[in-house]
Design an enzyme around this catalytic site. Structure first.
Site, PDB file in Angstrom:
ATOM      1  N   HIS A 114       1.351  -6.233   5.294  1.00 42.73           N
ATOM      2  CA  HIS A 114       2.753  -6.777   5.175  1.00 42.73           C
ATOM      3  C   HIS A 114       3.946  -5.648   4.787  1.00 42.73           C
ATOM      4  O   HIS A 114       3.683  -4.714   4.116  1.00 42.73           O
ATOM      5  CB  HIS A 114       2.758  -7.717   4.129  1.00 42.73           C
ATOM      6  CG  HIS A 114       2.623  -7.248   2.668  1.00 42.73           C
ATOM      7  ND1 HIS A 114       3.689  -6.722   1.793  1.00 42.73           N
ATOM      8  CD2 HIS A 114       1.458  -7.214   2.116  1.00 42.73           C
ATOM      9  CE1 HIS A 114       2.793  -6.429   0.751  1.00 42.73           C
ATOM     10  NE2 HIS A 114       1.492  -6.494   0.882  1.00 42.73           N
ATOM     11  N   ASP A 115       4.873  -5.719   5.498  1.00 39.19           N
ATOM     12  CA  ASP A 115       5.949  -4.967   5.376  1.00 39.19           C
ATOM     13  C   ASP A 115       5.875  -3.625   5.795  1.00 39.19           C
ATOM     14  O   ASP A 115       6.587  -2.605   5.072  1.00 39.19           O
ATOM     15  CB  ASP A 115       6.682  -4.837   3.652  1.00 39.19           C
ATOM     16  CG  ASP A 115       6.819  -5.995   3.297  1.00 39.19           C
ATOM     17  OD1 ASP A 115       7.967  -6.914   4.091  1.00 39.19           O
ATOM     18  OD2 ASP A 115       6.115  -6.921   2.512  1.00 39.19           O
ATOM     19  N   GLY A 132      -0.077  -2.500   2.087  1.00 38.41           N
ATOM     20  CA  GLY A 132       1.255  -3.095   2.210  1.00 38.41           C
ATOM     21  C   GLY A 132       2.378  -1.961   2.019  1.00 38.41           C
ATOM     22  O   GLY A 132       2.147  -1.040   1.147  1.00 38.41           O
TER      23      GLY A 132
END
Length: 254
Positions: A114-115, A132
Site C-alpha cells: 500500500h501507498d 508500505g
C-alpha cells in the site's frame, strides 16, 4: 469464462484471457493484455500497452490494520508488465494511492504494498517484496528476493544485489549489497548503458568518494561536497537525497 463488471471501463482493444476477474470501478487502457486467472480489483487504473500475466492480483485491499475501507486506488502507467502471481495493493488514507509508473517490470511473485510510489523504468526481479510507503526512483533495479522495509526511499539508477535486506535509504547511482546493506561503488555499467558521459560519472564518483571514503561523518562530507566539488545535476541530486532522508542512507564498506 471470465467476469467483467458492467461498471468497469475497458478500451475496446483490451485483450482478456479466460477466468479473469475484473471488478467495478476499474479502467484499462488501449492495447493492454490481461492473461488467464488475473484479478483486477476495485479502484485500479491500468494504462496503455500493459501486460498482466496469469494469476497476478492488482488492486487488492492493503494488508494494513489501519485500513477502514476508504476509497483508494492503484495506478499502473503505460507499457508496464506485471508477471505471474505478483501483487499490487491499493493505497490507504495515508496517500490514497499506490503507483507503478511507465515501462516498469514487476517480475513473478513480487509484492508492491500500500501507498508505494514506483517511478519509471523500474525492474523488480522475482520475489522482491516492498513494504508500505516505499518510494523507488527512475531506473532502479532490485535483484531477486530483495526485502525493503516500510518508508524506505530507493534512489534513481541504483542496482541492488539479490537477497538484500534494505532498512536504510539507498542514494542514487550506487550498487547496494552485503548484509547489512552497504555502499559497494557506483552503478557504472548501468549509467553507461543509459548514456551518462564520462564527466557525469566522474562527478558521481567524486561525490561518493567524499561521502564514503574521506573519514568524515555525513554532515561534514556534505559540507565538503558542496564547498569543493563543481556543481552538477548529479552532485546536487545526491546531496538533496541525503539531506531529505529521515532514516539515513546506507553505510560504506568497513
Amino acid at each position: 469464462m471470465n467476469y467483467i463488471h458492467p461498471e468497469s471501463k475497458l478500451d475496446p482493444s483490451v485483450q482478456v484471457g479466460p477466468f479473469v476477474y475484473i471488478d467495478k470501478d476499474v479502467e484499462i487502457g488501449a492495447g493492454t493484455v490481461i492473461d488467464a486467472n488475473a484479478t483486477i480489483l476495485e479502484g485500479t487504473r491500468i494504462g496503455k500497452n500493459c501486460h498482466i500475466f496469469p494469476s497476478a492480483v492488482v488492486g487488492a485491499i492493503p494488508q494494513d490494520l489501519k485500513f477502514k475501507g476508504e476509497k483508494t486506488y492503484v495506478f499502473i502507467g503505460d507499457n508496464t508488465t506485471i508477471r505471474e502471481c505478483a501483487t499490487v495493493h491499493r493505497g490507504t488514507a495515508s496517500k490514497g494511492k499506490t503507483v507503478v509508473g511507465n515501462h516498469c517490470l514487476i517480475m513473478a511473485y513480487s509484492h508492491v504494498a500500500h501507498d508505494c510510489i514506483l517511478h519509471d523504468h523500474i525492474i523488480m526481479s522475482n520475489a522482491t517484496q516492498l513494504a508500505g510507503e516505499v518510494e523507488v526512483d527512475d531506473w532502479a533495479i532490485l535483484g531477486g528476493g530483495t526485502l525493503v522495509h516500510q518508508f524506505t526511499h530507493i534512489g534513481a539508477h541504483v542496482m541492488i544485489q539479490g537477497g538484500t535486506r534494505i532498512n536504510k535509504d539507498i542514494p542514487p547511482f550506487i550498487i547496494a549489497a552485503r548484509d547489512p546493506v552497504s555502499y559497494c561503488g557506483i552503478n557504472s555499467v548501468g549509467l553507461g548503458r543509459r548514456g551518462f558521459t564520462k564527466e557525469q560519472v566522474t562527478s558521481i564518483q567524486e561525490t561518493y568518494r567524499l561521502l564514503y571514503m574521506s573519514g568524515l561523518n555525513v554532515s561534514q562530507a556534505l559540507e565538503q561536497i558542496v564547498a569543493t566539488l563543481p556543481q552538477t545535476p548529479e552532485r546536487d541530486l545526491i546531496v538533496d537525497f541525503i539531506k531529505a532522508s529521515p532514516r539515513g542512507v546506507v553505510r560504506g564498506i568497513n
